[in-house]
Design a protein around this motif. Sequence first.
Motif, PDB file in Angstrom:
ATOM      1  N   ILE A   1       4.631 -17.195  -7.086  1.00  0.00           N
ATOM      2  CA  ILE A   1       5.413 -17.002  -5.825  1.00  0.00           C
ATOM      3  C   ILE A   1       5.811 -17.558  -4.988  1.00  0.00           C
ATOM      4  O   ILE A   1       7.125 -17.613  -4.150  1.00  0.00           O
ATOM      5  CB  ILE A   1       5.247 -15.428  -5.414  1.00  0.00           C
ATOM      6  CG1 ILE A   1       5.524 -14.861  -7.160  1.00  0.00           C
ATOM      7  CG2 ILE A   1       6.797 -15.452  -4.778  1.00  0.00           C
ATOM      8  CD1 ILE A   1       7.280 -14.352  -7.319  1.00  0.00           C
ATOM      9  N   GLY A   2       4.598 -18.110  -4.470  1.00  0.00           N
ATOM     10  CA  GLY A   2       4.860 -19.238  -3.416  1.00  0.00           C
ATOM     11  C   GLY A   2       5.242 -20.547  -3.558  1.00  0.00           C
ATOM     12  O   GLY A   2       6.253 -21.239  -2.715  1.00  0.00           O
ATOM     13  N   LEU A   3       5.429 -21.455  -5.088  1.00  0.00           N
ATOM     14  CA  LEU A   3       5.702 -22.046  -5.372  1.00  0.00           C
ATOM     15  C   LEU A   3       7.524 -21.802  -5.787  1.00  0.00           C
ATOM     16  O   LEU A   3       8.381 -22.969  -4.642  1.00  0.00           O
ATOM     17  CB  LEU A   3       5.731 -22.566  -6.897  1.00  0.00           C
ATOM     18  CG  LEU A   3       4.482 -23.314  -6.821  1.00  0.00           C
ATOM     19  CD1 LEU A   3       4.321 -23.515  -8.365  1.00  0.00           C
ATOM     20  CD2 LEU A   3       4.549 -24.771  -6.515  1.00  0.00           C
ATOM     21  N   ASP A   4       8.197 -20.387  -5.582  1.00  0.00           N
ATOM     22  CA  ASP A   4       9.384 -20.427  -5.501  1.00  0.00           C
ATOM     23  C   ASP A   4       9.512 -20.274  -4.368  1.00  0.00           C
ATOM     24  O   ASP A   4      10.966 -20.810  -3.958  1.00  0.00           O
ATOM     25  CB  ASP A   4       9.804 -18.857  -6.783  1.00  0.00           C
ATOM     26  CG  ASP A   4      11.056 -18.483  -6.991  1.00  0.00           C
ATOM     27  OD1 ASP A   4      11.951 -18.914  -7.152  1.00  0.00           O
ATOM     28  OD2 ASP A   4      11.514 -17.371  -6.274  1.00  0.00           O
ATOM     29  N   TRP A   5       9.544 -19.693  -3.007  1.00  0.00           N
ATOM     30  CA  TRP A   5       9.097 -19.410  -2.263  1.00  0.00           C
ATOM     31  C   TRP A   5      10.092 -21.171  -1.967  1.00  0.00           C
ATOM     32  O   TRP A   5      10.628 -21.675  -0.726  1.00  0.00           O
ATOM     33  CB  TRP A   5       8.209 -18.817  -1.366  1.00  0.00           C
ATOM     34  CG  TRP A   5       8.716 -18.433  -0.147  1.00  0.00           C
ATOM     35  CD1 TRP A   5       9.724 -18.984   0.756  1.00  0.00           C
ATOM     36  CD2 TRP A   5       7.718 -18.614   1.210  1.00  0.00           C
ATOM     37  NE1 TRP A   5      10.093 -18.858   1.673  1.00  0.00           N
ATOM     38  CE2 TRP A   5       8.251 -18.381   2.356  1.00  0.00           C
ATOM     39  CE3 TRP A   5       6.262 -17.988   0.765  1.00  0.00           C
ATOM     40  CZ2 TRP A   5       7.543 -18.225   3.171  1.00  0.00           C
ATOM     41  CZ3 TRP A   5       5.722 -17.981   2.024  1.00  0.00           C
ATOM     42  CH2 TRP A   5       6.267 -17.798   3.576  1.00  0.00           C
ATOM     43  N   VAL A   6       9.218 -22.105  -1.472  1.00  0.00           N
ATOM     44  CA  VAL A   6       9.439 -23.429  -1.019  1.00  0.00           C
ATOM     45  C   VAL A   6      10.233 -23.821  -1.956  1.00  0.00           C
ATOM     46  O   VAL A   6      11.025 -24.727  -0.934  1.00  0.00           O
ATOM     47  CB  VAL A   6       7.569 -24.125  -1.706  1.00  0.00           C
ATOM     48  CG1 VAL A   6       8.068 -25.493  -1.446  1.00  0.00           C
ATOM     49  CG2 VAL A   6       6.455 -23.639  -0.518  1.00  0.00           C
ATOM     50  N   VAL A   7      10.758 -24.201  -3.480  1.00  0.00           N
ATOM     51  CA  VAL A   7      11.599 -24.558  -4.115  1.00  0.00           C
ATOM     52  C   VAL A   7      12.705 -23.827  -3.033  1.00  0.00           C
ATOM     53  O   VAL A   7      13.676 -24.483  -3.019  1.00  0.00           O
ATOM     54  CB  VAL A   7      11.726 -24.176  -5.397  1.00  0.00           C
ATOM     55  CG1 VAL A   7      13.034 -24.159  -5.544  1.00  0.00           C
ATOM     56  CG2 VAL A   7      10.713 -24.635  -5.828  1.00  0.00           C
ATOM     57  N   ALA A   8      13.062 -22.696  -2.599  1.00  0.00           N
ATOM     58  CA  ALA A   8      14.270 -22.483  -2.780  1.00  0.00           C
ATOM     59  C   ALA A   8      14.278 -22.065  -1.487  1.00  0.00           C
ATOM     60  O   ALA A   8      15.626 -22.378  -0.144  1.00  0.00           O
ATOM     61  CB  ALA A   8      14.141 -20.811  -2.253  1.00  0.00           C
ATOM     62  N   THR A   9      13.245 -22.464  -0.106  1.00  0.00           N
ATOM     63  CA  THR A   9      13.414 -22.844   1.153  1.00  0.00           C
ATOM     64  C   THR A   9      14.069 -24.482   1.474  1.00  0.00           C
ATOM     65  O   THR A   9      14.363 -24.756   2.174  1.00  0.00           O
ATOM     66  CB  THR A   9      12.354 -22.094   2.449  1.00  0.00           C
ATOM     67  OG1 THR A   9      11.575 -20.751   1.567  1.00  0.00           O
ATOM     68  CG2 THR A   9      12.128 -22.424   3.426  1.00  0.00           C
ATOM     69  N   PHE A  10      12.929 -25.161   1.007  1.00  0.00           N
ATOM     70  CA  PHE A  10      13.551 -26.253   1.569  1.00  0.00           C
ATOM     71  C   PHE A  10      13.823 -27.275  -0.106  1.00  0.00           C
ATOM     72  O   PHE A  10      12.922 -28.532  -0.849  1.00  0.00           O
ATOM     73  CB  PHE A  10      12.373 -26.899   1.748  1.00  0.00           C
ATOM     74  CG  PHE A  10      10.782 -26.632   2.318  1.00  0.00           C
ATOM     75  CD1 PHE A  10      12.395 -26.487   3.573  1.00  0.00           C
ATOM     76  CD2 PHE A  10       9.870 -26.324   2.235  1.00  0.00           C
ATOM     77  CE1 PHE A  10      10.862 -25.964   5.067  1.00  0.00           C
ATOM     78  CE2 PHE A  10       9.027 -24.333   3.353  1.00  0.00           C
ATOM     79  CZ  PHE A  10       9.871 -25.062   4.259  1.00  0.00           C
ATOM     80  N   PRO A  11      15.337 -27.270  -0.978  1.00  0.00           N
ATOM     81  CA  PRO A  11      15.520 -27.284  -1.717  1.00  0.00           C
ATOM     82  C   PRO A  11      16.048 -28.840  -1.823  1.00  0.00           C
ATOM     83  O   PRO A  11      16.093 -29.347  -2.527  1.00  0.00           O
ATOM     84  CB  PRO A  11      17.403 -26.480  -1.008  1.00  0.00           C
ATOM     85  CG  PRO A  11      17.302 -26.869  -0.147  1.00  0.00           C
ATOM     86  CD  PRO A  11      16.201 -26.012   0.143  1.00  0.00           C
ATOM     87  N   GLY A  12      16.043 -29.342  -0.254  1.00  0.00           N
ATOM     88  CA  GLY A  12      16.335 -30.968  -0.893  1.00  0.00           C
ATOM     89  C   GLY A  12      15.469 -32.034  -0.407  1.00  0.00           C
ATOM     90  O   GLY A  12      15.336 -32.830  -0.488  1.00  0.00           O
ATOM     91  N   TYR A  13      14.233 -31.257  -1.052  1.00  0.00           N
ATOM     92  CA  TYR A  13      12.193 -31.355  -1.386  1.00  0.00           C
ATOM     93  C   TYR A  13      11.903 -30.905  -2.346  1.00  0.00           C
ATOM     94  O   TYR A  13      10.665 -29.952  -2.366  1.00  0.00           O
ATOM     95  CB  TYR A  13      11.385 -31.845   0.035  1.00  0.00           C
ATOM     96  CG  TYR A  13      11.957 -32.424   1.838  1.00  0.00           C
ATOM     97  CD1 TYR A  13      11.289 -33.622   1.038  1.00  0.00           C
ATOM     98  CD2 TYR A  13      13.045 -32.328   2.003  1.00  0.00           C
ATOM     99  CE1 TYR A  13      11.176 -34.357   2.347  1.00  0.00           C
ATOM    100  CE2 TYR A  13      13.393 -33.076   2.706  1.00  0.00           C
ATOM    101  CZ  TYR A  13      12.823 -34.407   2.817  1.00  0.00           C
ATOM    102  OH  TYR A  13      13.080 -35.493   3.621  1.00  0.00           O
ATOM    103  N   ARG A  14      12.210 -32.075  -3.703  1.00  0.00           N
ATOM    104  CA  ARG A  14      11.427 -31.282  -4.699  1.00  0.00           C
ATOM    105  C   ARG A  14      10.557 -31.834  -4.843  1.00  0.00           C
ATOM    106  O   ARG A  14       9.597 -31.376  -5.375  1.00  0.00           O
ATOM    107  CB  ARG A  14      12.194 -31.889  -6.205  1.00  0.00           C
ATOM    108  CG  ARG A  14      13.279 -31.136  -6.067  1.00  0.00           C
ATOM    109  CD  ARG A  14      13.725 -31.865  -7.203  1.00  0.00           C
ATOM    110  NE  ARG A  14      15.101 -30.803  -8.155  1.00  0.00           N
ATOM    111  CZ  ARG A  14      16.826 -31.001  -8.264  1.00  0.00           C
ATOM    112  NH1 ARG A  14      15.939 -32.551  -9.485  1.00  0.00           N
ATOM    113  NH2 ARG A  14      17.308 -30.846  -9.168  1.00  0.00           N
TER     114      ARG A  14
END
Length: 428
Positions: free
Chosen positions: A340-353
């Motif tokens: 869930i932490g990974l999903d949160w990071v992807v959603a919060t910072f979409p410009g930084y894969r």
Amino acid sequence: MTEPGETSFTRTAFAAALGALALAGAISASYGPLLRPVTHRFGVSLPVAGTLISINFAGGLAGTLGALAGFTHAPRRPIATFALGVLGLGCLSIAAARAWPALAIGVFLTGVGFGATDFSLNQAGARSGTGRAVRLTLLNAAFGTGAVLGPAIVGWLGLRALTVGFAVAAFWAWAMAAGVLGITTAPPAHGGPGDGAADRPEPTAHDADGGAEGAGGAERSADGPGRRRARRPSWVVVLVALAFLLYVGCEAGVAGWIPSHLVALGYPSRVATAVTSGFWAAMVVGRLVTVPLSRAVAASRIVLAACPLLTLALALAAVPAIAPGCYVAAGFIAAPIWPIGLDWVVATFPGYRSATSWALIAAFAGGIAGPAAVAGVVSIAGVHAVPAVLTAFAGATALAFLAIWRTGRRLLRTPPSTGCGQGAPGTA
């Protein structure tokens, strides 16, 4: 519709990915129970045998960096297939080893394949679009299932786990390598497979309106009309990497030191081993429970609730009467933090894969640092200090994820730059 750079799985490929991560989990969790068989088979001391865990994570870090390079320069290549091929070769090397140096090389090679497999499949899941949180949770539940089964298989096979067990693991890895060929990545919007587009910042919602200060965003330059200058807040990536380094350091420290701590408290070794399996089993159950929970509760709330509860559970593990239950509870509580932490990071910072890439790299660094930190403190203060060190890691993890939450809110609140230029919004 599939977005540029988005990953998709066929049913066979996703099943193979689950099987691959189950194998990775089984291998990772098996090194602890294998230490004594290694001392008998190869004639080395227990501390020397214990270096296999560090060798495995060192190989994992190398494999992760290699897989990152592959995703950066050739994101559409079958990286997971290659990783599983290396994993199988490492397992076969362990099965064939007759001397300590050969075993160490085999463990390192297995670690390389393990790291590249874990990174590539988690990265594919993180880039898979709709249903991403569910896929990540199931992938990591498969890893946890393997981690539960690994010690049990070692207990069943005994010394044969080093030969028969790893030979079977090699052929399993190669079978899964064929299955994950069904993982595909849509071509990037601009440039070919080797242009590194997978890790470039993408425009955010604010960028489209004229530019905002944020993850992957840009802002108008004061140098003149219509001019824009790139803004890459690398500290965001550092913060994300730190959070996952601390979390995995905590998880690896718990899994590696449960047996020693419980035996020091007076529990039989059989109970200590069962509690270790219980820790992983509770994590699997927790990740399965997380699947429906993630549909109703925000990812940030799940992670920010889990971290302090994990800290509390590990602190209470210092109480001898309830230590076994606290360790099992810690596995359940920690379950959602990684996926869930990974999903949160992807959603919060979409410009930084690249933030997810560095999170996965930091995870292996945490796997080295966590157990090493515990060992260092234990060498000075004794085994009874284990809960204190683990609690410190969990508390630091909570603070790091809280900082991520605060950063995300601050970036969202930052108003678009007004600028005086007449250039088209979002253009260079």
